[in-house]
Design an enzyme around this catalytic site. Structure first.
Site, PDB file in Angstrom:
ATOM      1  N   PHE A 102       0.753  -0.808  -0.369  1.00 12.73           N
ATOM      2  CA  PHE A 102      -0.049  -0.112   0.052  1.00 12.73           C
ATOM      3  C   PHE A 102       0.575   0.833   0.190  1.00 12.73           C
ATOM      4  CE2 PHE A 102      -1.358   3.419   2.678  1.00 12.73           C
ATOM      5  CZ  PHE A 102      -2.746   4.173   2.363  1.00 12.73           C
ATOM      6  N   LYS A 140       8.181  -4.925  12.938  1.00 10.85           N
ATOM      7  CA  LYS A 140       7.511  -3.551  14.113  1.00 10.85           C
ATOM      8  C   LYS A 140       8.321  -3.683  15.017  1.00 10.85           C
ATOM      9  CE  LYS A 140       2.952  -2.745  11.866  1.00 10.85           C
ATOM     10  NZ  LYS A 140       1.473  -1.765  11.173  1.00 10.85           N
TER      11      LYS A 140
END
Length: 248
Positions: free
Chosen positions: A21, A69
C-alpha cells in the site's frame, strides 16, 4: 535551489511486500504534489539483519510493516515516548546527521478510524493476534477506556486461546479487532477461528487488513448484522502522520 532538488528517498521495510500500500500511496502523493525529487521503494527483507546493509545516507525515512515492527527497534538510535510505551515502531525518521528515530503512527490511524464507530455498549474488545500491530491497538483501547482481552494461538498469562471464545465471551465482547494477517490477499478465504454464529448487530468488527476490502472475517460479521470496518482508513491516516513526521 540545489538543496531543494536533492533526492529524498523513502521506503517500506517488511517481508513479502510486493502488494505494498505504502509504495503506491506515496508515489501517487509525490506526483500530485509535484515532488519530482522524491521517490519511494520497497525494502523486502527475508531477515531484519538485511537492514544494516542499507546506505542510510540515501534515505530520509521508512515505514515498517509486519513482521518487523518490534525487531527494528534494535537498529534505532532513539524512539519517541509513545512508540516506547507501545513497544512497536512503524515509522522511522532519519535526521540530517543520519540518526534513526522511531515512531508509531499505527495507533493514530487506528484511533481516528475506530472512534466514529464506537457506541456506548462497546465496553469490551477482543484483540486477535499478538504482533507489533496489536500493540498499537491495545494502546488505543486503553486510551478509550475499552477493556480488552488478547486472543492468541499460543496464549501467555492474561491472554486466551481461540477455543476459549465461548458464547458468553462473544456476548460480553462486542468489539473484535483482527490484527492477524489471516485473510490477506491472495489467501482471501482464510479468517480467524472465532464462533461467528454468536455475532449480533451489537458487534463491531474491525480488520486491519485492507486487501481485500471485505475480508472473510468482515463478510461473516456483516451477515450477522455487525458493523464492519476495514484497515484502509487506518492506513491512510498512519501514512499521513508519517509524512508529517518526516517533514518536521
Amino acid at each position: 535551489m540545489e538543496k531543494m532538488l536533492k533526492k529524498r528517498k523513502f521506503g517500506l521495510i517488511g517481508k513479502d511486500i510486493s502488494y505494498s500500500f505504502s509504495r503506491h500511496y506515496f508515489t501517487k502523493k509525490f506526483k500530485e504534489l509535484n515532488l519530482v525529487n522524491h521517490e519511494y521503494g520497497n525494502f523486502d527483507f527475508q531477515n531484519i539483519n538485511e537492514f544494516s546493509e542499507i546506505n542510510l545516507k540515501e534515505v530520509a525515512g521508512f515505514n515498517v510493516t509486519i513482521p518487523y515492527k518490534e525487531k527494528i527497534i534494535a537498529f534505532l538510535d532513539k524512539i519517541d515516548a509513545v512508540a516506547e510505551e507501545i513497544g512497536a515502531v512503524n515509522t522511522i525518521k532519519i535526521t540530517n546527521d543520519h540518526k534513526l528515530i522511531g515512531f508509531n503512527t499505527d495507533y493514530y490511524g487506528f484511533q481516528e478510524s475506530i472512534k466514529p464507530w464506537i457506541q456506548s455498549h462497546h465496553k469490551k474488545a477482543l484483540v486477535l493476534g499478538t504482533g507489533g500491530a496489536s500493540k498499537a491497538i491495545l494502546y488505543v483501547l486503553k486510551k478509550l477506556n475499552i477493556e480488552y482481552t488478547v486472543v492468541s494461538r499460543t496464549p501467555i498469562a492474561g491472554q486466551i486461546s481461540y477455543d476459549q471464545i465461548t458464547k458468553e465471551v462473544m456476548r460480553d465482547y462486542t468489539v473484535i479487532v483482527n490484527s492477524t494477517p489471516l485473510g490477506t490477499f491472495p489467501d482471501v478465504d482464510k479468517c480467524p477461528t472465532i464462533p461467528y454464529e454468536y455475532l449480533t448487530d451489537k458487534h463491531l468488527l474491525f480488520d486491519l487488513i485492507y486487501n481485500p476490502d471485505k475480508t472473510t472475517f468482515l463478510a461473516k460479521g456483516e451477515k450477522k448484522g455487525a458493523k464492519i470496518v476495514n484497515g484502509s482508513k487506518m492506513l491512510e491516516l498512519q501514512a499521513e502522520k508519517a509524512w508529517e513526521i518526516w517533514n518536521l
